[in-house]
Motif scaffolding. Structure first.
Motif, mmCIF file in Angstrom:
data_model
loop_
_atom_site.group_PDB
_atom_site.id
_atom_site.type_symbol
_atom_site.label_atom_id
_atom_site.label_comp_id
_atom_site.label_asym_id
_atom_site.label_seq_id
_atom_site.Cartn_x
_atom_site.Cartn_y
_atom_site.Cartn_z
ATOM 1 N N VAL A 24 0.842 -1.203 0.000
ATOM 2 C CA VAL A 24 0.000 0.000 0.000
ATOM 3 C C VAL A 24 0.872 1.247 0.000
ATOM 4 C CG1 VAL A 24 -1.764 1.253 1.235
ATOM 5 C CG2 VAL A 24 -1.840 -1.213 1.192
ATOM 6 N N ALA A 25 1.947 1.209 0.798
ATOM 7 C CA ALA A 25 2.816 2.384 0.907
ATOM 8 C C ALA A 25 3.488 2.698 -0.421
ATOM 9 C CB ALA A 25 3.863 2.149 1.992
ATOM 10 N N VAL A 26 3.873 1.642 -1.142
ATOM 11 C CA VAL A 26 4.526 1.873 -2.439
ATOM 12 C C VAL A 26 3.583 2.611 -3.373
ATOM 13 C CG1 VAL A 26 5.291 0.715 -4.528
ATOM 14 C CG2 VAL A 26 6.189 0.011 -2.342
ATOM 15 N N GLY A 27 2.302 2.251 -3.308
ATOM 16 C CA GLY A 27 1.316 2.953 -4.121
ATOM 17 C C GLY A 27 1.314 4.442 -3.817
ATOM 18 N N PHE A 28 1.253 4.766 -2.517
ATOM 19 C CA PHE A 28 1.235 6.179 -2.132
ATOM 20 C C PHE A 28 2.438 6.915 -2.682
ATOM 21 C CE2 PHE A 28 -2.223 7.326 0.417
ATOM 22 C CZ PHE A 28 -2.635 6.245 1.151
ATOM 23 N N THR A 29 3.584 6.268 -2.530
ATOM 24 C CA THR A 29 4.810 6.942 -2.907
ATOM 25 C C THR A 29 4.906 7.135 -4.417
ATOM 26 O OG1 THR A 29 6.776 7.011 -1.550
ATOM 27 C CG2 THR A 29 6.831 5.511 -3.352
ATOM 28 N N LEU A 30 4.372 6.163 -5.167
ATOM 29 C CA LEU A 30 4.360 6.308 -6.620
ATOM 30 C C LEU A 30 3.555 7.533 -7.031
ATOM 31 C CD1 LEU A 30 3.773 2.846 -8.292
ATOM 32 C CD2 LEU A 30 5.684 4.386 -8.641
ATOM 33 N N PHE A 31 2.347 7.653 -6.428
ATOM 34 C CA PHE A 31 1.496 8.777 -6.794
ATOM 35 C C PHE A 31 2.143 10.096 -6.423
ATOM 36 C CE2 PHE A 31 -1.283 5.755 -7.951
ATOM 37 C CZ PHE A 31 -2.036 5.143 -6.975
ATOM 38 N N PHE A 32 2.775 10.096 -5.264
ATOM 39 C CA PHE A 32 3.387 11.347 -4.852
ATOM 40 C C PHE A 32 4.531 11.708 -5.763
ATOM 41 C CE2 PHE A 32 4.127 14.772 -2.151
ATOM 42 C CZ PHE A 32 5.486 14.968 -2.121
ATOM 43 N N ILE A 74 -0.737 5.887 -16.463
ATOM 44 C CA ILE A 74 -0.142 4.553 -16.300
ATOM 45 C C ILE A 74 0.341 4.350 -14.872
ATOM 46 C CG2 ILE A 74 1.778 3.079 -16.964
ATOM 47 C CD1 ILE A 74 1.543 4.101 -19.745
ATOM 48 N N THR A 75 0.937 5.396 -14.298
ATOM 49 C CA THR A 75 1.412 5.250 -12.923
ATOM 50 C C THR A 75 0.259 4.977 -11.977
ATOM 51 O OG1 THR A 75 3.003 6.949 -13.480
ATOM 52 C CG2 THR A 75 2.892 6.272 -11.179
ATOM 53 N N PHE A 76 -0.830 5.702 -12.166
ATOM 54 C CA PHE A 76 -1.999 5.462 -11.327
ATOM 55 C C PHE A 76 -2.515 4.052 -11.519
ATOM 56 C CE2 PHE A 76 -3.972 8.925 -8.932
ATOM 57 C CZ PHE A 76 -2.969 9.848 -9.057
ATOM 58 N N ALA A 77 -2.470 3.586 -12.763
ATOM 59 C CA ALA A 77 -2.937 2.225 -13.025
ATOM 60 C C ALA A 77 -2.074 1.229 -12.262
ATOM 61 C CB ALA A 77 -2.910 1.945 -14.519
ATOM 62 N N ILE A 78 -0.756 1.421 -12.322
ATOM 63 C CA ILE A 78 0.149 0.494 -11.644
ATOM 64 C C ILE A 78 -0.103 0.524 -10.138
ATOM 65 C CG2 ILE A 78 2.543 -0.008 -11.094
ATOM 66 C CD1 ILE A 78 3.326 1.065 -13.769
ATOM 67 N N GLY A 79 -0.173 1.745 -9.593
ATOM 68 C CA GLY A 79 -0.385 1.864 -8.152
ATOM 69 C C GLY A 79 -1.669 1.196 -7.711
#
Lengths: 388, 390, 305
Positions: C23-31, C203-208
């Motif tokens: 979950v944290a990786v997702g947050f960090t990707l979006f940020f 794409i980043t949002f999709a990955i996250g």
């Protein structure tokens, strides 16, 4: 440069007066209505009226009237509130709603000082509200501290606990600052839930307020007319609301408010001008929490019950959304938004289950299409009466 | 300009029509009665069962031509959370048109609201909460209860497991007054009969992860894990027990007597013990009648463990209103005199605290996906054995 | 405390940490990519878990019997569905607000999280009740006395590691990853270099969001249960974990996730009540923020006056 106090150039009282009168009648009708269809009709009519006023360009006239004649209109608003209370003098539940609106407004006004003026993010508003409420629960049950003093102690305790967070809040910016208060909100709720001394998840009962021997939880009888005991709390609530409103307004217009505004708009520039950022942030944060705490202490006594589940992160979010909905930095907006947020879901029973969903959608819509809120705070006017 | 005034006229017109059309002609006076229970959340099955049963009582009464009034049921959801319960209780009690109500399945909510009902002089009959304090902490004339309290339940519980030869137990309970009550009464009863409590663990009512507590329990190695709490976390604890390889008997209370417990666990529910005051619905004096009428209405949910009590509570309320009229004070007075009144759950007598005595305790064990009475089960005859049963 | 018991605690901590880390990786990707905190991420986890459950129910009704097949289909369908959801969120809610103050985006995503959560609660049949999640992984286990080594836990851990390693490879070895890192570093320069900004963000949002779906399925498999509020809790913890590790750094997010799980596990072992474990963990988070305002792995910002 001379300041122009020419009375004839101040906006007339009439638009503001009319609006307040209409609003009061509308509010009474809405609160009294029981039939679901009638309520929906009223709500639609209200929205239509506001949109129509916008269409006919009446809104700027009304807002200028409010801005220039604020003191007089404030008195009228208090009278209007008392009229509403008098109309519902024996209806417990409506009075409880009105008191809830007033106390939530006070809490959001405190949040306004922190965020609207100083730009300090606080996602733990409901937690400080809870601190005040628990204070009144504990002090009323176990000590003989006079209850008016309990209110003040509730505020002080909230301010004190808030200052635990000062170091992280001051050192962080933006998202990181947000996480500090969010973590605190969760921490406090979990702490209250697992701690048996403070009642745990079962919560605590709060004995009735008892000021100068007058017990607040007994129904009053004046000349054969039975009045709801909530009227006692109503009076206190009005006093608190007026106090908070005046405080916020005076603060905004004073040199303190000027400092806070500068601080919020651009920290780097403000500190270049010699403003002590740290000091002003502390002042805003502490005063804000104090106000929130007092409101919480009174609310604890009104509801006679405190439990950790009342003061969760979700409730803090509601306070922040009210602030946003009404327009950040605008006290009148805060009151209007609180009325909408508290009363509409209660009245529309059919949507009770869906209220969080609809509410969140509403905030999203506001954020996308009208981010300034319903009654946005106008640009600061440094010279009263000055026209550009 | 024209558009706006047309719209306004339309709104006004709709409003008038709504007002005109909203008042039907009535023959009898309308009286409102209330129901509060957990309609959403983990124990909603019980709440909905209670609501349906109460609704059944009102419907049957409205269909009775001899009834003096026409009854309307106002239903509110307490979500099994004390703070929500206080809010809805205030709402219902503050509404003078509601005369009385059948309230609460969750003990945590029932104990939180007693003061509210007392403050507004609102008579209530509790239909599902078992915490003794609800009726015994204060002597409030407004509070009554038709179902029994947890004391007898836990006595029977301790008796059964000591009879089966178990000597050590670990206790997990939720931290609401309900779980704490169970802990208190069970621990007392078990230690009195010579059992030993190896450890006591308090958990929050909505806790997700019990690996910490269960790992510690595993190291203590008890023969029985006693659970004082409700179905949602009961399901989680039992399945996490299995994940950690704890092979003790899962011993629960009336809180897990619910179809949701079995649905949530599937085959893992096998061999779980539970206890409840009052006989199973079918074995109650009026059980068959109740089940017949209930099934005829084709509700979406079954009555669950306490539906019959909710029905009996509402019937008592309706009978009282028929006798003394829709007046809260008179209803309170009359309810205090209830003695040997017939109902589908047997004879109801309220003692000086408003508590009905329910003598029978039913012991259950989960067998093949159903709650079977202990005496009728294959565990009692020895055909199947509980873990560690001698 | 004997070694096996310690091993059990470590195992518990690892499992928790894996879910938090995802979950944290997702947050960090979006940020990293958009400089925003997408608070609804936690609730995307919930929606992902429920999508998987719905898939399962559908397959059961259709008569599919093989657990492995069901699991694969569930993971694939929920990942794709969440990826699509992530794209929708990015396109219609986040990108229009890029010029607004950061608080607005924060609030809108918080509200969106509420919308998702309430939608699950209201529109999924009986959504307010906790729902059993099927145990589809093989059930073998080795019992070491104080420590039960379950095969399904091992598989989940391994899967989580694979996903994270895969993400690392994607970001560091592929052209797409290069584009993502470029946008994260400097939007304008990346655009001048010919990177399609909008496409990369989507794409980043999709990955996250796909990662969120995996975390949701894992959560469901681990606890054998899902309910509509798991997202709120996971979201805040994931966010705190990403913050501890320093926003914008994938390693930081993973570190933060495992650290938070470690804090919670240590909290339970401590002599005082294990009930305070969350209080302990959050208090440490606040303390860390006071000590290192931009997280343990410092963000490289310089404010020029």
């Amino acid at each position: 440069m001379t300041v122009d106090h020419d009375a004839s150039r101040r906006a007339p009282l009439l638009p503001g007066l009319l609006t307040l009168a209409l609003a009061t009648v509308y509010l009474i009708a809405l609160l009294a209505a029981e039939n679901q269809t009638w309520i929906i009709v009223l709500l639609v009519a209200g929205t239509v009226a506001v949109l129509a006023a916008g269409w006919f360009n009446l809104l700027p006239r009304i807002s200028r009237s409010f801005a220039d004649r604020e003191d007089a209109l404030g008195v009228v608003a208090i009278a209007a509130l008392c009229a509403v209370a008098a109309y519902f003098h024996d209806d417990h539940f409506v009075l409880l709603l009105v008191i809830t609106v007033m106390l939530y407004s006070v809490a959001t006004l405190g949040l306004n000082i922190q965020f609207g003026y100083a730009g300090v993010l606080n996602f733990a508003g409901a937690s400080f509200f809870g601190v005040g409420a628990y204070t009144s629960a504990v002090l009323n049950t176990h000590t003989a501290v006079p209850h008016l003093l309990v209110l003040v102690i509730g505020g002080l305790l909230a301010a004190l606990i808030g200052s635990l967070l000062l170091l992280p809040v001051l050192r962080t910016r933006g998202h990181y600052a947000a996480v500090v208060t969010i973590a605190f909100a969760l921490l406090l709720k979990t702490f209250l839930e697992v701690n048996d001394v403070l009642g745990g998840p079962q919560g605590l009962q709060v004995p009735a307020a008892n000021i100068l021997g007058w017990s607040f939880n007994n129904n009053i009888e004046i000349g054969g007319v039975a009045l709801s005991f909530y009227l006692n709390y109503f009076v206190l609530g009005v006093l608190l609301l007026v106090g908070a409103f005046v405080l916020v307004r005076r603060l905004e217009r004073s040199w303190i408010g000027l400092n806070l505004d500068a601080l919020r708009l651009d920290e780097t520039a403000a500190s270049c001008f010699g403003l002590n950022i740290v000091r002003w942030k502390i002042v805003a944060f502490v005063i804000g929490n104090f106000v929130i705490g007092i409101a919480g202490a009174l609310f604890g006594m009104v509801g006679s019950f405190v439990a950790p589940n009342n003061y969760t992160f979700a409730d803090s979010l509601i306070l922040v959304s009210v602030l946003l909905l009404g327009g950040i930095g605008s006290p009148w907006g805060v009151v209007v938004a609180t009325i909408i947020v508290v009363i509409v879901p209660e009245k529309l029973q059919t949507i009770q289950e869906y209220r969080f969903l609809l509410y969140a959608l509403l905030v999203i819509a506001v954020l996308l299409y009208r981010p300034e809120g319903l009654l946005p705070r106008p640009v600061r006017r440094y010279f009263p009466g000055w026209r550009p | 300009m024209k558009k706006v005034s047309l719209f306004a006229a339309l709104s006004l017109g709709v409003g008038l029509v709504a007002l005109a059309g909203g008042a039907p002609a009535v023959a009898k006076d309308k009286v409102k009665v209330g129901f509060i229970g957990p309609l959403t959340g983990g124990v909603s099955a019980n709440g909905l069962g209670g609501r349906n049963s109460t609704d059944l009582a009102v419907r049957l009464r409205n269909a009775d031509p001899k009834a003096k009034y026409e009854y309307e049921l106002v239903v509110l959801d307490d979500e099994c959370k004390p703070n929500v319960a206080v809010q809805v209780a205030t709402k219902m009690a503050a509404d003078r048109s509601i005369i009385a109500a059948a309230t609460h399945y969750c003990s945590a909510t029932a104990i939180a609201t007693v003061d509210v009902y007392h403050r507004f002089n609102f008579p209530v009959i509790v239909w599902g909460a078992v915490l003794p304090d609800i009726t015994y902490r204060n002597k409030y004339a407004e509070i009554h209860r038709v179902n029994g309290t947890m004391i007898n339940q836990n006595d029977a519980n301790a008796e059964l497991i000591t009879k089966l030869g178990y000597k050590t137990a670990a206790v997990i309970h939720d931290t609401t007054d309900y779980g704490k009550g169970h802990n208190e009464y069970f621990s007392k009863a078990f230690t009195k009969l010579g059992g030993k409590i190896l450890g006591t663990f308090g958990v929050t009512a909505d806790q997700q992860d019990f690996t910490a507590e269960l790992t510690q329990i595993k190291s203590l190695n008890p023969e029985v894990v006693y659970f004082g709490g409700l179905t949602p976390i009961g399901v989680r604890i039992r399945s996490q027990m299995d994940k950690l390889g704890i092979k003790a008997v899962f011993d629960g209370t009336s809180g897990i007597v619910s179809d949701a417990f079995i649905q949530g666990l599937g085959p893992l529910a096998e061999g779980a013990l539970a206890f409840r005051e009052g006989a199973s619905t079918e074995k109650l004096p009026g059980g068959k009648f109740f089940m017949e009428k209930y099934n005829a209405q084709k509700y979406d949910n079954p009555p669950e463990a306490y539906g019959a009590f909710a029905f009996a509570a509402m019937n008592l309320i309706l009978d009282t209103i028929e006798k003394v009229g829709p007046d809260r004070k008179k209803v309170i007075d009359d309810l205090s005199k209830v003695k040997d009144v017939d109902s589908i759950v047997g004879k109801i007598t309220f003692d000086d605290h408003g508590q009905n005595t329910v003598a029978v305790i039913t012991k259950y064990v989960v067998q093949d996906g159903k709650f079977v009475e202990w005496e009728d089960s294959e565990y009692a005859t020895g055909k199947r054995k509980l873990p560690g049963q001698k | 405390m004997d070694g096996w018991l310690l091993a059990q605690y470590v195992m518990n901590g690892l499992m928790l940490g894996m879910v938090y880390a995802l979950v944290a990786v997702g947050f960090t990707l979006f940020f990293g990519v958009l400089d925003i905190i997408k608070f609804s991420h936690g609730d995307v986890v919930t929606v992902g878990a429920f999508t998987a459950l719905a898939c399962y129910v559908g397959m059961q009704a259709a008569g599919v019997a093989s657990p492995t097949f069901e699991l694969i289909v569930m993971v694939v369908v929920s990942t794709l569905a969440m990826a699509f959801l992530g794209i929708l969120i990015a396109r219609y809610l986040v990108m229009p607000l890029r010029s607004a103050p950061a608080l607005n985006t924060l609030l809108i995503t918080l509200m969106l999280g509420t919308v998702l959560r309430e939608a699950v609660r209201l529109f999924y049949p009986q959504g307010a009740n906790p729902k059993p999640f099927p145990a589809l992984l093989p059930k073998g286990a080795i019992d070491f006395g104080g420590f039960l080594l379950r095969l399904d836990n091992v598989i989940m851990l391994a899967a989580g590691v694979l996903v994270i390693v895969g993400l690392q490879l994607l970001l560091n070895r592929t052209k797409l990853g290069l584009a993502i890192r470029a946008v994260a570093q400097d939007e304008e320069t990346a655009r001048t270099m010919g990177v399609n900004f909008t496409a990369i963000v989507l794409i980043t949002f999709a990955i996250g969001s796909g990662l969120a779906a995996v975390a949701g399925v894992m959560n469901g498999l681990y606890y054998n249960e899902i309910n509509f509020s798991i997202g709120l809790y996971l979201g805040v913890i994931g966010f705190s974990a990403a913050i501890i590790g320093g926003l914008g750094s994938i390693y930081g997010a993973i570190l933060g996730g495992f650290m938070f799980a470690a804090l919670q596990t240590i909290g339970t072992v401590m002599p005082f009540a294990s009930a305070y474990k969350d209080v302990f963990a959050f208090a440490v988070v606040i303390a860390i923020m006071a000590w290192r305002p931009t997280g343990l792995i410092q963000e490289k910002i310089s404010e020029r006056v």
